[in-house]
Design an enzyme around this catalytic site. Structure first.
Site, PDB file in Angstrom:
ATOM      1  N   LYS A  38      96.750  28.439 -82.907  1.00 18.01           N
ATOM      2  CA  LYS A  38      97.402  27.385 -82.133  1.00 18.01           C
ATOM      3  C   LYS A  38      96.377  26.683 -81.253  1.00 18.01           C
ATOM      4  O   LYS A  38      95.248  27.163 -81.081  1.00 18.01           O
ATOM      5  CB  LYS A  38      98.522  27.965 -81.266  1.00 18.01           C
ATOM      6  CG  LYS A  38      98.064  28.967 -80.214  1.00 18.01           C
ATOM      7  CD  LYS A  38      99.228  29.492 -79.397  1.00 18.01           C
ATOM      8  CE  LYS A  38      98.725  30.489 -78.344  1.00 18.01           C
ATOM      9  NZ  LYS A  38      99.815  30.944 -77.451  1.00 18.01           N
ATOM     10  N   ARG A 136     110.297  35.224 -70.582  1.00 14.48           N
ATOM     11  CA  ARG A 136     110.030  33.902 -71.146  1.00 14.48           C
ATOM     12  C   ARG A 136     111.023  33.697 -72.294  1.00 14.48           C
ATOM     13  O   ARG A 136     112.214  33.678 -72.062  1.00 14.48           O
ATOM     14  CB  ARG A 136     108.559  33.816 -71.590  1.00 14.48           C
ATOM     15  CG  ARG A 136     108.015  32.403 -71.734  1.00 14.48           C
ATOM     16  CD  ARG A 136     106.494  32.375 -71.862  1.00 14.48           C
ATOM     17  NE  ARG A 136     105.997  33.051 -73.057  1.00 14.48           N
ATOM     18  CZ  ARG A 136     104.717  33.044 -73.435  1.00 14.48           C
ATOM     19  NH1 ARG A 136     103.811  32.390 -72.710  1.00 14.48           N
ATOM     20  NH2 ARG A 136     104.319  33.678 -74.512  1.00 14.48           N
ATOM     21  N   TYR A 259      78.666  11.586 -57.025  1.00 18.65           N
ATOM     22  CA  TYR A 259      79.837  11.232 -56.227  1.00 18.65           C
ATOM     23  C   TYR A 259      79.989  12.151 -55.015  1.00 18.65           C
ATOM     24  O   TYR A 259      79.782  13.363 -55.108  1.00 18.65           O
ATOM     25  CB  TYR A 259      81.113  11.340 -57.073  1.00 18.65           C
ATOM     26  CG  TYR A 259      81.257  10.284 -58.131  1.00 18.65           C
ATOM     27  CD1 TYR A 259      81.455   8.956 -57.787  1.00 18.65           C
ATOM     28  CD2 TYR A 259      81.214  10.614 -59.478  1.00 18.65           C
ATOM     29  CE1 TYR A 259      81.603   7.979 -58.769  1.00 18.65           C
ATOM     30  CE2 TYR A 259      81.363   9.653 -60.466  1.00 18.65           C
ATOM     31  CZ  TYR A 259      81.559   8.340 -60.100  1.00 18.65           C
ATOM     32  OH  TYR A 259      81.704   7.379 -61.065  1.00 18.65           O
ATOM     33  N   MET A 307      82.630  12.299 -65.221  1.00 15.28           N
ATOM     34  CA  MET A 307      83.457  12.260 -66.425  1.00 15.28           C
ATOM     35  C   MET A 307      82.626  12.366 -67.698  1.00 15.28           C
ATOM     36  O   MET A 307      82.990  13.086 -68.640  1.00 15.28           O
ATOM     37  CB  MET A 307      84.282  10.969 -66.461  1.00 15.28           C
ATOM     38  CG  MET A 307      85.225  10.885 -67.654  1.00 15.28           C
ATOM     39  SD  MET A 307      86.152   9.334 -67.734  1.00 15.28           S
ATOM     40  CE  MET A 307      87.238   9.506 -66.317  1.00 15.28           C
TER      41      MET A 307
END
Length: 378
Positions: A38, A136, A259, A307
């Site tokens: 998955k 769950r 930054y 980023m």
């Protein structure tokens, strides 16, 4: 390795993956392995990992949802695919010709699914999910199990539960896992129902659990389900994240960096700009507390991870040049660049860091000791 436009890539060592699954077979004590692929095989690439695992005789796979299952089918993967998550009933019948097994976790859902199957004159293959302590998904009682097993439109092939703390060797956690297993096994064994409960932690630390299958997840990719506990020496990480130096510059003492100006050079400093940032999966919380490997040395991150780019200090590293390869996350458990080390520093788990690798990061697959294919998602 192609230059990938001087950017970032992930290396996926399928030889290591195949070795890992063969080691897991030894730990599985004769049970069949359900390979959990998955979330794009935890960031590794589901189709290529499933293909490699198929070469090792794996015929059972597990995913989160129908779309992941369809991706495997479209990629030519042969074998049954267990879908853990909820699937809308009309979509189940649109895909009943596939090799999918659906999860039933409530009596209401089971009845609706069965009634529709009877109308259509078919049976739906399912595994029953038991909630034995995760709180769950799943049923909790024998009466619920009997009700689901009585539904004529369902082909109940097995039942399973998910351990909450199998990755811990704490005495209370070990006892809780034993209780979870007993709640499942008492019902399944009395009804002759196949079952599976062992996730990665269960495989490693609870070999005494009976069952027909084990579910290999993070351990298959060579990472610890919990960094605090021992790990088989012959199981290794499959994944590494690499980039290149795209610019070099020298700054004077007192100059601030990136930054927020969170880093100030204390001396004349040579900075290397690397083409990797948090959009690639280089977690921003590692800003100021991580080092990348370059030319056999470790270069600390200076200032905030951006980023798309990050600055590292290479002042004391000789002969650094543009194009040099930089390892952001290594494929070694005991390396300073390991995912386990990164996860510990920022208070998360290796699973999250793997799953966060960006889609713009191409995956290079290594098999039989050589690069075999490159997959680009964007």
């Amino acid at each position: 390795m192609n230059n990938f436009y001087w950017r970032t890539w992930a290396e996926i060592d399928l030889d290591t993956l195949k070795n890992n699954i063969n080691e897991i077979k030894k730990l599985a004590c004769g049970k069949e392995i359900i390979a959990v692929v998955k979330a794009n095989a935890y960031g590794h690439g589901d189709i290529h990992c499933a293909e490699a695992l198929s070469k090792c005789g794996i015929t059972h796979f597990a995913v989160s949802n129908l779309w992941e299952a369809q991706g495997l089918t479209n990629g030519g993967i042969v074998g049954d695919i267990l879908i853990f998550g909820y699937c809308d009933i009309p979509l189940i019948f649109e895909n009943l010709d596939k090799n999918y097994i659906f999860t039933v976790g409530t009596t209401d859902y089971a009845k609706k699914l069965s009634d529709e199957a009877i109308k259509r004159g078919v049976k739906v293959p399912v595994h029953i999910k038991f909630d034995t302590g995760m709180s769950r998904v799943g049923i909790s009682t024998e009466d619920e199990a009997d009700f689901i097993l009585s539904q004529k439109g369902l082909d109940c092939k097995a039942a399973y539960t998910h351990f909450a703390v199998a990755d811990s060797l704490d005495k209370a956690c070990v006892e809780f896992t034993k209780q979870q297993y007993k709640r499942l096994s008492d019902i399944c064994l009395s009804k002759g129902l196949k079952m599976h409960s062992q996730n990665s932690g269960g495989i490693l630390f609870h070999p005494d659990c009976e069952g027909d299958y084990v579910r290999a997840g993070i351990v298959m990719y060579g990472h610890k389900p919990d960094a605090a506990y021992p790990f088989p020496a012959d199981i290794k990480p499959v994944f590494s994240l690499k980039t290149v130096v795209s610019q070099l510059k020298t700054i004077e003492a007192g100059t601030t960096v990136s930054y927020g100006r969170t880093f100030t050079a204390e001396r004349k400093t040579t900075l290397a700009l690397i083409a990797c940032g948090y959009a690639d999966g280089f977690n921003r919380r590692l800003s100021g507390q991580w080092s990348c490997e370059i030319n056999g040395h470790y270069a600390p991150v200076c200032g905030r991870i951006c980023m798309d780019q990050t600055l590292i200090d290479v002042t004391d590293i000789p002969d650094v040049k543009i194009g040099d390869i930089v390892t952001v996350y290594s494929n070694q458990l005991d390396d300073r660049c390991s995912l386990e080390n990164a996860a510990e520093k920022i208070g998360t788990i290796n699973y999250e860091l793997l799953c966060a690798i960006g889609t713009r990061v191409p995956r290079i697959y290594i098999e039989d000791g050589k690069e075999t294919e490159v997959i680009r998602y964007v």
